[in-house]
Every structure is written in C-alpha cells, then in structure tokens.
Design a protein around this motif. Structure first.
Motif, PDB file in Angstrom:
ATOM      1  N   SER A   1      52.466  52.943  20.791  1.00  0.00           N
ATOM      2  CA  SER A   1      53.543  52.415  19.943  1.00  0.00           C
ATOM      3  C   SER A   1      54.580  51.663  20.784  1.00  0.00           C
ATOM      4  CB  SER A   1      54.206  53.538  19.141  1.00  0.00           C
ATOM      5  OG  SER A   1      54.869  54.443  19.989  1.00  0.00           O
ATOM      6  N   GLN A   2      54.834  52.110  22.012  1.00  0.00           N
ATOM      7  CA  GLN A   2      55.748  51.380  22.889  1.00  0.00           C
ATOM      8  C   GLN A   2      55.175  50.009  23.237  1.00  0.00           C
ATOM      9  OE1 GLN A   2      56.506  53.829  26.313  1.00  0.00           O
ATOM     10  NE2 GLN A   2      58.007  55.104  25.237  1.00  0.00           N
ATOM     11  N   ILE A   3      53.880  49.946  23.520  1.00  0.00           N
ATOM     12  CA  ILE A   3      53.243  48.663  23.830  1.00  0.00           C
ATOM     13  C   ILE A   3      53.345  47.732  22.631  1.00  0.00           C
ATOM     14  CG2 ILE A   3      51.005  47.567  24.255  1.00  0.00           C
ATOM     15  CD1 ILE A   3      50.325  50.018  26.010  1.00  0.00           C
ATOM     16  N   GLN A   4      53.086  48.280  21.448  1.00  0.00           N
ATOM     17  CA  GLN A   4      53.151  47.459  20.230  1.00  0.00           C
ATOM     18  C   GLN A   4      54.564  46.916  20.001  1.00  0.00           C
ATOM     19  OE1 GLN A   4      50.568  46.476  18.518  1.00  0.00           O
ATOM     20  NE2 GLN A   4      51.895  45.257  17.212  1.00  0.00           N
TER      21      GLN A   4
ATOM     22  N   LEU B   1      50.909  61.732  23.742  1.00  0.00           N
ATOM     23  CA  LEU B   1      51.331  60.787  24.775  1.00  0.00           C
ATOM     24  C   LEU B   1      50.659  59.432  24.590  1.00  0.00           C
ATOM     25  CD1 LEU B   1      52.992  60.324  27.318  1.00  0.00           C
ATOM     26  CD2 LEU B   1      51.053  61.162  28.644  1.00  0.00           C
ATOM     27  N   ILE B   2      49.370  59.436  24.271  1.00  0.00           N
ATOM     28  CA  ILE B   2      48.658  58.183  24.029  1.00  0.00           C
ATOM     29  C   ILE B   2      49.280  57.441  22.848  1.00  0.00           C
ATOM     30  CG2 ILE B   2      46.459  57.233  23.210  1.00  0.00           C
ATOM     31  CD1 ILE B   2      45.090  59.406  24.945  1.00  0.00           C
ATOM     32  N   HIS B   3      49.592  58.167  21.789  1.00  0.00           N
ATOM     33  CA  HIS B   3      50.202  57.548  20.613  1.00  0.00           C
ATOM     34  C   HIS B   3      51.572  56.946  20.946  1.00  0.00           C
ATOM     35  CE1 HIS B   3      51.397  56.865  16.492  1.00  0.00           C
ATOM     36  NE2 HIS B   3      52.499  57.575  16.707  1.00  0.00           N
TER      37      HIS B   3
ATOM     38  N   HIS C   1      45.113  69.081  24.662  1.00  0.00           N
ATOM     39  CA  HIS C   1      44.529  67.943  23.955  1.00  0.00           C
ATOM     40  C   HIS C   1      45.573  67.302  23.036  1.00  0.00           C
ATOM     41  CE1 HIS C   1      40.752  69.396  25.486  1.00  0.00           C
ATOM     42  NE2 HIS C   1      40.942  70.557  24.893  1.00  0.00           N
ATOM     43  N   GLN C   2      46.359  68.148  22.371  1.00  0.00           N
ATOM     44  CA  GLN C   2      47.403  67.640  21.482  1.00  0.00           C
ATOM     45  C   GLN C   2      48.447  66.859  22.276  1.00  0.00           C
ATOM     46  OE1 GLN C   2      49.928  70.618  19.792  1.00  0.00           O
ATOM     47  NE2 GLN C   2      50.733  69.260  18.234  1.00  0.00           N
ATOM     48  N   ALA C   3      48.841  67.385  23.431  1.00  0.00           N
ATOM     49  CA  ALA C   3      49.844  66.706  24.255  1.00  0.00           C
ATOM     50  C   ALA C   3      49.316  65.359  24.735  1.00  0.00           C
ATOM     51  CB  ALA C   3      50.220  67.583  25.443  1.00  0.00           C
TER      52      ALA C   3
END
Length: 162
Positions: free
Chosen positions: A139-142, A133-135, A127-129
C-alpha cells in the motif's frame, strides 16, 4: 482562594540529561546506547528470553488434540476443534440440566479445546505478521506511485499554462 505551591507540576529531568548538553553542537558527543540484551533476563520476578519461541503444548503440560508435525493444516484443524467445542458446549448444557454435579469434566474438556485452538492460532502469528507487513509495504508503494503520477500530472498542467 488558592495557595501557592513551591513544587513544580513535573519532576526534574533525570541527572543523566547532562550527558546530552552538547548534542546540538556535536551529535557524536552523546553516549552510545546500551547493547541489546541477549539470552534470558529477569523481569518482575519472572525469567524471560529474547528468543521468540512458541512453547509446545507438552511443555505447558497440555495434551495436544491435533496431529503433531510441521505439515499441519491449520484451517482444517481449527474447524475440527471448533466443531468439537460446539459439541462439548451442548453436552455441558445437557449435563447442567440433568446432572449438575458432573459438570467439571466437561468444563475441563472445553478448556483443553480452547488451549489447543489458542496454540494453533498463536503458531500462525509469524505468518500473519509477514502478510500484514507485505500488505503495508504494497500500500505504501501504491500511494507513492500515485503521488508521483499526481506530481507529473500537475507539472504537465502547470508547464503548459492556461
């Protein structure tokens, strides 16, 4: 005074580098990489598997202190184990003062609590991984959206001129 050495600072490349000598002319001339390992394999005297499975506490010979099942409330159980750990540490301190020869059982209880907490935390790793990854992707999209906006702003400023 220094003495000249006949050996080089770095060892020569392995002999299979010759397989890649025509790589710049024809990138397809390089050999295919070996296939990924499937199943179990020996490494440094121990047998490992490519399946990512967290062994249960019973498989490790450790008594499980929290309820079994897939609907475990990790936060609640970790808090409960933490309170129990604090209580056992205080009891250990009392025993070390009053009856120092009887400390071994409390140390075993503390070890059992730590193992259970460690197992709970490790079961949360996927779940942490996923959350990490989502974060990272968000941030890359932003950053990319911001870069596009900066380019548009600079283009508009450049095209209108001074």
């Amino acid at each position: 005074m220094t003495t000249a050495t006949t050996s080089s600072s770095y060892p020569p490349p392995p002999p299979y580098y010759r397989l890649y000598k025509d790589y710049e002319l024809d990138p397809n001339s390089a050999p295919e990489p070996p296939p990924p390992i499937q199943g179990s394999f020996p490494l440094f005297g121990a047998t490992y598997t490519t399946e990512v499975v967290l062994p249960s506490l019973e498989d490790q010979g450790v008594r499980q202190l929290y309820p079994k099942g897939s609907n475990t409330d990790f936060k609640k159980e970790l808090k409960s184990l933490n309170r129990e750990l604090q209580l056992h540490i205080l009891e250990l301190a009392d025993i070390l003062v009053e009856r120092p020869s009887q400390y071994a059982r409390r140390v075993e209880d503390i070890s059992l609590i730590f193992k259970n907490m460690h197992h709970l935390l490790n079961s949360m790793r996927p779940h942490q991984a996923r959350a990490t990854l989502i974060h990272i992707l968000e941030s890359q999209i932003q950053r990319r959206k911001q870069a596009v906006e900066d380019i548009k702003r600079l283009y508009v400023a450049w095209s209108h001129g001074p």
